[in-house]
Design a protein around this motif. Structure first.
Motif, mmCIF file in Angstrom:
data_model
loop_
_atom_site.group_PDB
_atom_site.id
_atom_site.type_symbol
_atom_site.label_atom_id
_atom_site.label_comp_id
_atom_site.label_asym_id
_atom_site.label_seq_id
_atom_site.Cartn_x
_atom_site.Cartn_y
_atom_site.Cartn_z
ATOM 1 N N LEU A 74 28.439 54.924 -24.155
ATOM 2 C CA LEU A 74 28.598 53.522 -24.548
ATOM 3 C C LEU A 74 29.735 53.361 -25.559
ATOM 4 C CD1 LEU A 74 25.032 51.980 -25.051
ATOM 5 C CD2 LEU A 74 26.819 51.171 -23.520
ATOM 6 N N GLN A 75 29.783 54.242 -26.540
ATOM 7 C CA GLN A 75 30.808 54.160 -27.578
ATOM 8 C C GLN A 75 32.205 54.386 -27.009
ATOM 9 O OE1 GLN A 75 29.464 57.115 -30.339
ATOM 10 N NE2 GLN A 75 28.052 55.734 -31.379
ATOM 11 N N ARG A 76 32.312 55.300 -26.072
ATOM 12 C CA ARG A 76 33.627 55.637 -25.514
ATOM 13 C C ARG A 76 34.051 54.704 -24.380
ATOM 14 N NH1 ARG A 76 33.693 62.235 -25.792
ATOM 15 N NH2 ARG A 76 33.573 62.333 -28.055
ATOM 16 N N ASN A 77 33.159 53.855 -23.924
ATOM 17 C CA ASN A 77 33.451 52.903 -22.850
ATOM 18 C C ASN A 77 32.932 51.533 -23.263
ATOM 19 O OD1 ASN A 77 34.308 54.782 -20.443
ATOM 20 N ND2 ASN A 77 32.521 55.735 -21.370
ATOM 21 N N VAL A 88 31.730 45.378 -18.487
ATOM 22 C CA VAL A 88 30.748 46.259 -19.134
ATOM 23 C C VAL A 88 30.654 47.543 -18.301
ATOM 24 C CG1 VAL A 88 28.390 46.451 -20.012
ATOM 25 C CG2 VAL A 88 29.493 44.207 -19.921
ATOM 26 N N PRO A 89 31.497 48.538 -18.604
ATOM 27 C CA PRO A 89 31.559 49.738 -17.762
ATOM 28 C C PRO A 89 30.316 50.633 -17.820
ATOM 29 C CG PRO A 89 33.065 49.943 -19.615
ATOM 30 C CD PRO A 89 32.498 48.568 -19.663
ATOM 31 N N VAL A 90 29.611 50.631 -18.945
ATOM 32 C CA VAL A 90 28.434 51.493 -19.101
ATOM 33 C C VAL A 90 27.260 50.650 -19.587
ATOM 34 C CG1 VAL A 90 27.457 53.482 -20.317
ATOM 35 C CG2 VAL A 90 29.854 53.526 -19.606
ATOM 36 N N VAL A 91 26.114 50.850 -18.945
ATOM 37 C CA VAL A 91 24.895 50.146 -19.313
ATOM 38 C C VAL A 91 23.807 51.182 -19.560
ATOM 39 C CG1 VAL A 91 23.102 48.588 -18.469
ATOM 40 C CG2 VAL A 91 25.493 48.077 -18.011
ATOM 41 N N ALA A 110 18.542 42.570 -18.584
ATOM 42 C CA ALA A 110 18.695 42.379 -20.031
ATOM 43 C C ALA A 110 19.821 43.270 -20.560
ATOM 44 C CB ALA A 110 17.386 42.668 -20.754
ATOM 45 N N ALA A 111 19.869 44.517 -20.098
ATOM 46 C CA ALA A 111 20.925 45.441 -20.527
ATOM 47 C C ALA A 111 22.298 44.984 -20.048
ATOM 48 C CB ALA A 111 20.633 46.848 -20.015
ATOM 49 N N LEU A 112 22.341 44.325 -18.900
ATOM 50 C CA LEU A 112 23.599 43.810 -18.359
ATOM 51 C C LEU A 112 24.056 42.542 -19.071
ATOM 52 C CD1 LEU A 112 22.846 44.316 -14.565
ATOM 53 C CD2 LEU A 112 24.622 45.514 -15.870
ATOM 54 N N GLY A 113 23.167 41.947 -19.862
ATOM 55 C CA GLY A 113 23.507 40.746 -20.611
ATOM 56 C C GLY A 113 23.103 39.453 -19.940
ATOM 57 N N THR A 138 30.511 47.308 -13.791
ATOM 58 C CA THR A 138 29.742 48.426 -14.340
ATOM 59 C C THR A 138 29.950 49.649 -13.458
ATOM 60 O OG1 THR A 138 28.112 46.925 -15.281
ATOM 61 C CG2 THR A 138 27.412 49.209 -14.957
ATOM 62 N N LYS A 139 30.150 50.796 -14.079
ATOM 63 C CA LYS A 139 30.401 52.048 -13.351
ATOM 64 C C LYS A 139 29.298 53.083 -13.548
ATOM 65 C CE LYS A 139 34.367 50.471 -12.038
ATOM 66 N NZ LYS A 139 34.259 49.587 -10.918
#
Length: 188
Positions: A74-77, A88-91, A110-113, A138-139
């Motif tokens: 999450l921090q790096r993406n 949002v590349p990482v969930v 919820a995680a996807l927003g 998202t990847k």
């Protein structure tokens, strides 16, 4: 708060403050974690190139760094909300306390927003999640604590959730990384 980038900044700091920093901020990457990180990155690239989803199960005992690994991705993406559509590349989300296809759909949305993740039945939640995943590019999807699914459900529900995860992999075309203790093997 203070800047912890230099040795001089730590002078005159309380021992409790130093210990709190070590416990919560300091992260030393174990060589095995580097291998797993590299493997996830490689599989992610293959998903993108092939346009095909893949799944990965990471099993380790509690406290071994599975959740930290997801946070590192999450921090790096980081998500980018600067344009008209967020990217949002990482969930990352955790298996719900009462896991079911519907509850997993709600947790994923919820995680996807998604602003209203609880409306609809399980199938509609899943369709909305897939549509949103593609829209926000998202990847990688991390599902933490998957060991909780078999612990709290019977065989039919475990199979249904396993099918939900399989469908998520296939339809999202993402890398879906399951994180859990050895009990998580049952879900696969």
């Amino acid at each position: 708060m203070f800047d912890d980038t230099g040795k001089a900044n730590w002078r005159h700091r309380l021992t409790t403050e130093r210990l709190a920093h070590i416990a919560h901020e300091l992260f030393i990457v174990h060589p095995d974690l580097r291998i797993v990180y590299s493997k996830i990155s490689h599989l992610n690239r293959r998903c993108v190139i092939e346009g095909k989803g893949k799944g990965m199960l990471i099993i380790a005992n509690s406290g071994m760094g599975k959740s930290r690994l997801a946070k590192l991705f999450l921090q790096r993406n980081e998500a980018d909300h600067s344009g008209t559509v967020s990217r949002v590349p990482v969930v990352v989300f955790s298996s719900p306390v009462d896991p079911s296809r519907k509850q997993l759909g709600i947790a994923l949305l919820a995680a996807l927003g998604d602003p209203v993740p609880k409306k609809s039945d399980a199938e509609e939640l899943f369709r909305r999640a897939i549509k949103l995943i593609k829209k926000i590019e998202t990847k990688i999807i991390f599902i933490d604590n998957v060991q909780d699914v078999p612990d709290r459900r019977g065989t039919n529900v475990v199979m249904g959730i396993g099918n939900w995860i399989r469908d998520l992999i296939e339809q999202s075309q993402c890398l879906v990384v399951l994180l859990g203790t050895p009990a998580a093997k049952e879900i696969v």
